[in-house]
Motif scaffolding. Structure first.
Motif, PDB file in Angstrom:
ATOM      1  N   GLN A 101      32.321  35.594  33.874  1.00  0.00           N
ATOM      2  CA  GLN A 101      31.255  36.166  33.050  1.00  0.00           C
ATOM      3  C   GLN A 101      31.715  37.388  32.248  1.00  0.00           C
ATOM      4  OE1 GLN A 101      28.231  34.720  32.633  1.00  0.00           O
ATOM      5  NE2 GLN A 101      29.125  33.105  33.903  1.00  0.00           N
ATOM      6  N   GLY A 102      32.996  37.722  32.336  1.00  0.00           N
ATOM      7  CA  GLY A 102      33.522  38.812  31.516  1.00  0.00           C
ATOM      8  C   GLY A 102      33.768  40.109  32.251  1.00  0.00           C
ATOM      9  N   GLN A 103      33.594  40.123  33.572  1.00  0.00           N
ATOM     10  CA  GLN A 103      33.935  41.338  34.326  1.00  0.00           C
ATOM     11  C   GLN A 103      35.426  41.587  34.180  1.00  0.00           C
ATOM     12  OE1 GLN A 103      32.111  42.241  38.233  1.00  0.00           O
ATOM     13  NE2 GLN A 103      34.165  42.064  39.070  1.00  0.00           N
ATOM     14  N   THR A 104      35.836  42.875  34.118  1.00  0.00           N
ATOM     15  CA  THR A 104      37.244  43.155  33.843  1.00  0.00           C
ATOM     16  C   THR A 104      37.996  43.778  35.019  1.00  0.00           C
ATOM     17  OG1 THR A 104      36.508  45.207  32.766  1.00  0.00           O
ATOM     18  CG2 THR A 104      36.959  43.313  31.354  1.00  0.00           C
ATOM     19  N   GLY A 105      37.323  44.003  36.151  1.00  0.00           N
ATOM     20  CA  GLY A 105      37.991  44.501  37.353  1.00  0.00           C
ATOM     21  C   GLY A 105      37.177  44.112  38.567  1.00  0.00           C
ATOM     22  N   LEU A 106      37.835  44.056  39.738  1.00  0.00           N
ATOM     23  CA  LEU A 106      37.112  43.695  40.960  1.00  0.00           C
ATOM     24  C   LEU A 106      36.796  44.942  41.779  1.00  0.00           C
ATOM     25  CD1 LEU A 106      39.201  40.584  42.090  1.00  0.00           C
ATOM     26  CD2 LEU A 106      36.953  40.585  40.986  1.00  0.00           C
ATOM     27  N   SER A 107      35.720  44.883  42.528  1.00  0.00           N
ATOM     28  CA  SER A 107      35.362  45.977  43.425  1.00  0.00           C
ATOM     29  C   SER A 107      34.839  45.356  44.721  1.00  0.00           C
ATOM     30  CB  SER A 107      34.293  46.860  42.778  1.00  0.00           C
ATOM     31  OG  SER A 107      33.943  47.920  43.631  1.00  0.00           O
ATOM     32  N   VAL A 108      35.535  45.619  45.826  1.00  0.00           N
ATOM     33  CA  VAL A 108      35.232  44.921  47.076  1.00  0.00           C
ATOM     34  C   VAL A 108      34.318  45.752  47.968  1.00  0.00           C
ATOM     35  CG1 VAL A 108      36.203  43.704  49.049  1.00  0.00           C
ATOM     36  CG2 VAL A 108      37.566  43.955  46.973  1.00  0.00           C
ATOM     37  N   ALA A 109      33.200  45.133  48.369  1.00  0.00           N
ATOM     38  CA  ALA A 109      32.326  45.729  49.383  1.00  0.00           C
ATOM     39  C   ALA A 109      32.679  45.103  50.727  1.00  0.00           C
ATOM     40  CB  ALA A 109      30.873  45.434  49.040  1.00  0.00           C
ATOM     41  N   PHE A 110      33.035  45.922  51.708  1.00  0.00           N
ATOM     42  CA  PHE A 110      33.349  45.433  53.051  1.00  0.00           C
ATOM     43  C   PHE A 110      32.135  45.613  53.957  1.00  0.00           C
ATOM     44  CE2 PHE A 110      37.395  46.774  51.201  1.00  0.00           C
ATOM     45  CZ  PHE A 110      38.180  45.654  51.412  1.00  0.00           C
ATOM     46  N   ASP A 111      32.014  44.748  54.956  1.00  0.00           N
ATOM     47  CA  ASP A 111      30.886  44.905  55.877  1.00  0.00           C
ATOM     48  C   ASP A 111      31.131  46.107  56.807  1.00  0.00           C
ATOM     49  OD1 ASP A 111      32.673  43.956  57.779  1.00  0.00           O
ATOM     50  OD2 ASP A 111      31.468  42.253  58.380  1.00  0.00           O
ATOM     51  N   LEU A 112      30.089  46.510  57.518  1.00  0.00           N
ATOM     52  CA  LEU A 112      30.200  47.727  58.328  1.00  0.00           C
ATOM     53  C   LEU A 112      31.232  47.619  59.453  1.00  0.00           C
ATOM     54  CD1 LEU A 112      26.517  49.000  58.499  1.00  0.00           C
ATOM     55  CD2 LEU A 112      28.464  50.084  57.373  1.00  0.00           C
ATOM     56  N   PRO A 113      31.320  46.476  60.172  1.00  0.00           N
ATOM     57  CA  PRO A 113      32.371  46.408  61.206  1.00  0.00           C
ATOM     58  C   PRO A 113      33.772  46.649  60.631  1.00  0.00           C
ATOM     59  CG  PRO A 113      30.760  44.668  61.550  1.00  0.00           C
ATOM     60  CD  PRO A 113      30.416  45.307  60.235  1.00  0.00           C
ATOM     61  N   THR A 114      34.065  46.068  59.475  1.00  0.00           N
ATOM     62  CA  THR A 114      35.375  46.298  58.856  1.00  0.00           C
ATOM     63  C   THR A 114      35.540  47.778  58.524  1.00  0.00           C
ATOM     64  OG1 THR A 114      35.246  44.086  57.872  1.00  0.00           O
ATOM     65  CG2 THR A 114      36.914  45.567  56.982  1.00  0.00           C
ATOM     66  N   GLN A 115      34.468  48.383  58.014  1.00  0.00           N
ATOM     67  CA  GLN A 115      34.561  49.788  57.591  1.00  0.00           C
ATOM     68  C   GLN A 115      34.812  50.741  58.752  1.00  0.00           C
ATOM     69  OE1 GLN A 115      31.667  51.289  54.733  1.00  0.00           O
ATOM     70  NE2 GLN A 115      31.098  49.191  54.238  1.00  0.00           N
ATOM     71  N   ILE A 116      34.390  50.348  59.963  1.00  0.00           N
ATOM     72  CA  ILE A 116      34.643  51.247  61.098  1.00  0.00           C
ATOM     73  C   ILE A 116      35.639  50.647  62.089  1.00  0.00           C
ATOM     74  CG2 ILE A 116      32.539  52.617  60.938  1.00  0.00           C
ATOM     75  CD1 ILE A 116      31.225  50.817  62.948  1.00  0.00           C
ATOM     76  N   GLY A 117      36.420  49.679  61.604  1.00  0.00           N
ATOM     77  CA  GLY A 117      37.586  49.216  62.358  1.00  0.00           C
ATOM     78  C   GLY A 117      37.301  48.330  63.546  1.00  0.00           C
ATOM     79  N   TYR A 118      36.290  47.476  63.447  1.00  0.00           N
ATOM     80  CA  TYR A 118      36.023  46.506  64.511  1.00  0.00           C
ATOM     81  C   TYR A 118      36.139  45.085  63.975  1.00  0.00           C
ATOM     82  CZ  TYR A 118      34.187  50.336  67.337  1.00  0.00           C
ATOM     83  OH  TYR A 118      34.063  51.497  68.052  1.00  0.00           O
ATOM     84  N   ASP A 119      36.647  44.176  64.816  1.00  0.00           N
ATOM     85  CA  ASP A 119      36.704  42.763  64.439  1.00  0.00           C
ATOM     86  C   ASP A 119      35.308  42.151  64.513  1.00  0.00           C
ATOM     87  OD1 ASP A 119      39.413  42.908  64.055  1.00  0.00           O
ATOM     88  OD2 ASP A 119      39.901  42.254  66.100  1.00  0.00           O
ATOM     89  N   SER A 120      35.135  41.031  63.833  1.00  0.00           N
ATOM     90  CA  SER A 120      33.817  40.390  63.771  1.00  0.00           C
ATOM     91  C   SER A 120      33.305  39.935  65.128  1.00  0.00           C
ATOM     92  CB  SER A 120      33.868  39.192  62.817  1.00  0.00           C
ATOM     93  OG  SER A 120      34.116  39.621  61.507  1.00  0.00           O
ATOM     94  N   ASP A 121      34.223  39.689  66.083  1.00  0.00           N
ATOM     95  CA  ASP A 121      33.766  39.227  67.392  1.00  0.00           C
ATOM     96  C   ASP A 121      33.655  40.361  68.409  1.00  0.00           C
ATOM     97  OD1 ASP A 121      36.451  39.657  67.616  1.00  0.00           O
ATOM     98  OD2 ASP A 121      36.956  37.708  68.468  1.00  0.00           O
ATOM     99  N   ASP A 122      33.790  41.589  67.953  1.00  0.00           N
ATOM    100  CA  ASP A 122      33.607  42.739  68.845  1.00  0.00           C
ATOM    101  C   ASP A 122      32.110  42.931  69.109  1.00  0.00           C
ATOM    102  OD1 ASP A 122      35.488  45.534  69.428  1.00  0.00           O
ATOM    103  OD2 ASP A 122      33.297  45.688  69.618  1.00  0.00           O
TER     104      ASP A 122
END
Length: 548
Positions: A101-122
């Motif tokens: 659609q013409g976006q010129t850069g990516l910006s990644v939103a991470f979920d909260l477990p990733t942001q505070i260093g936990y795996d999804s199965d923690d």
């Protein structure tokens, strides 16, 4: 006294022309719709010393009028929509849609477990996996996130702070696997832990080891990834927590000074790391105050870097920043109104000279954005860039009595806060003393009182309400992916070389007890498919956890 005929201006014109020969402007000439020519920059008839010291010419110290001589006449800002939800596969699909659609850069939103260093199965991740961003547990997820996207063709911003080293290492390894050397990757990691203690809360480690991880990234990227911005010092979240514009500006610059001093204490030379420092501001409602904030920010940073820290490289003096419009101003009531709010906030950011911009989707007060609302948000930027003419001359508000006065006042008031923080021993000490937190809470309380007393009008909330709100179509994240994510992790742990993972994690823990730069050891653990939770867990064992 300088005039347009003076050597000062003539030299600027000659230098600018040389740059244009290397990198032409978007058009050979610019005109209004009535075919009135539009000049590159508009100036007073006489440029006295005050003008030269306080405003100067675009692309020159103190950069009040912009960090480049041609600004958006050369190229538009990067349109970087923040996106991420559910699995890496789903987010990859949204990335590809936005790029189409013409976006010129990516910006990644991470979920909260990733942001505070936990795996999804923690157990700590229960109920939060993939909710406010994408779940990234290992290199395998990062590979899927960027599948089919060449990392030498796109710049990527990653909103990650406490585990920034781990996610950056993953990004570098994905690039290497694509055949892209770290020296060619472009983008930004947020990596701003001080504002997490102040305003946001996704911290892991105490301040001292957190600052070590940050300066390790400065040093490592200076050598191996010189095009990557090593930090995005963020006023955005300070503002979202309730600060006013002056506080946002002052506390951001105070934090920036703390990072500079930490890097100097770590033995880095100022001009080796300062050109890769980036900033992230909020685009809020008051149109003129916001534009003035950005102009004041550039001038203050230029002076701080040159006069306080003695930086010699002009790139070290330049404040480059990303803007996201204010999520906190979006209303659940009458969400279509948010399209107008976003457009005006984005326009202020452009008039203030932002280098990249995220426009929020109209339904973000209710849920993650639908594909349609995300497209409208992107189209808002594209309309501003291509249809309004505001990108055709540099700093179009420059010289306005009102805007120049507001710019000066923002600087004066922000400087008063910086002086107070300095008296308290700097930003890290002020965080420990809860000084900035209290100031933000006071401002947030005052704003809420004004809204409740109708001193501040919020259209659709405390004035012009509807008796009955129509039901908007909202996006829902399918939770079935969570069990799939757990299975992916289980499979990963079965199929990787456990001995190599164990050795890499033990070496990381050993080095964390010493003073070595940790980036190479984190990268090695990532390469062996150690997970975010395992790497952060090892560092937790050594560094401890911050108790806010």
């Amino acid at each position: 006294m300088k005039t347009r005929e003076s050597s000062y201006f003539q030299q600027w014109q000659e230098d600018t022309q040389k740059q244009i020969e290397k990198r032409p402007e978007r058009k050979e000439s610019f005109h209004t719709l009535s075919q009135i020519p539009v000049d590159r920059v508009y100036l007073p008839d006489e440029m006295d010393e005050h003008y030269q010291d306080e405003l100067g010419l675009p692309g020159e110290f103190p950069y009040t009028r912009g960090i480049r001589p041609t600004m958006y006449r050369g190229r538009h800002w990067t349109m970087r929509q923040y996106a991420g939800f559910g699995s890496a596969k789903e987010t990859n699909r949204r990335f590809r849609y936005l790029l189409e659609q013409g976006q010129t850069g990516l910006s990644v939103a991470f979920d909260l477990p990733t942001q505070i260093g936990y795996d999804s199965d923690d157990a700590m991740a229960l109920g939060e996996v993939g909710k406010v961003g994408v779940a990234i547990d290992s290199l395998e997820d990062m590979e899927q996130l960027f599948e089919g996207i060449s990392l030498d063709k796109v710049s990527t911003s990653m909103t990650i702070n406490a585990p920034a080293s781990v996610l950056l290492a993953m990004y570098m390894v994905v690039a290497e696997k694509q055949g892209v050397a770290p020296g060619r990757i472009q983008g930004t990691i947020q990596n701003d832990i001080l504002k997490e203690y102040i305003a946001r809360g996704t911290y892991i480690f105490p301040p001292k080891p957190s600052m070590r991880l940050i300066t390790d990234i400065f040093s490592y990227c200076t050598e191996f990834a010189p095009k990557f911005n090593t930090i995005s010092i963020s006023g955005y979240h300070i503002r979202e927590a309730g600060s006013n514009a002056v506080q946002e500006l002052a506390f951001t610059l105070a934090n920036a000074k703390a990072y500079v001093e930490a890097a100097l204490d770590a033995g880095l030379e100022i001009d080796t790391f300062a050109p890769r420092l980036a900033f992230f501001f909020n685009g809020h409602n008051h149109f003129f105050e916001e534009a003035a904030k950005f102009r004041a920010a550039r001038r203050m940073w230029a002076r701080i870097m040159k006069e306080t820290y003695g930086a010699k490289n002009p790139k070290s003096w330049q404040l480059r920043f990303h803007t996201q419009v204010a999520g906190s101003t979006l209303t659940a009531q009458q969400p279509d109104n948010n399209v107008v709010r976003v457009a005006l906030q984005a326009l202020a950011a452009v008039m203030g000279g932002t280098q990249s911009l995220h426009t929020n989707a109209k339904d973000e007060a209710l849920s993650l954005p639908t594909e349609d609302s995300a497209r409208i948000a992107l189209r808002t930027q594209q309309i501003i860039a291509n249809e309004t003419g505001v990108a055709d001359t540099v700093d179009p508000l420059g010289g306005s009595y009102y805007v120049e006065s507001l710019t000066d006042e923002m600087e004066t008031r922000a400087q008063a806060y910086l002086d107070e923080i300095e008296k308290r021993g700097g930003a890290v000490a002020a965080v420990d003393q809860q000084y900035m937190q209290r100031e933000i809470q006071r401002a947030a309380y005052d704003t809420q009182k004004k809204i409740e007393n109708e001193e501040e009008i919020v259209v659709g909330v405390n004035r012009y309400e509807l008796d009955e709100e129509p039901e908007p179509d909202l996006m829902e994240v399918d939770d079935t992916f969570v069990s799939e994510q757990h299975q992916r992790l289980e499979s990963l742990r079965k199929n990787r070389d456990e001995q190599k993972v164990k050795r890499a994690l033990e070496e990381l823990a050993y080095q964390a007890e010493g003073t070595s730069n940790l980036m190479p050891f984190i990268k090695e653990a990532v390469r062996e498919y150690a997970t975010v939770g395992e790497i952060c867990g090892k560092l937790r064992d050594i560094f401890g956890e911050y108790q806010g």
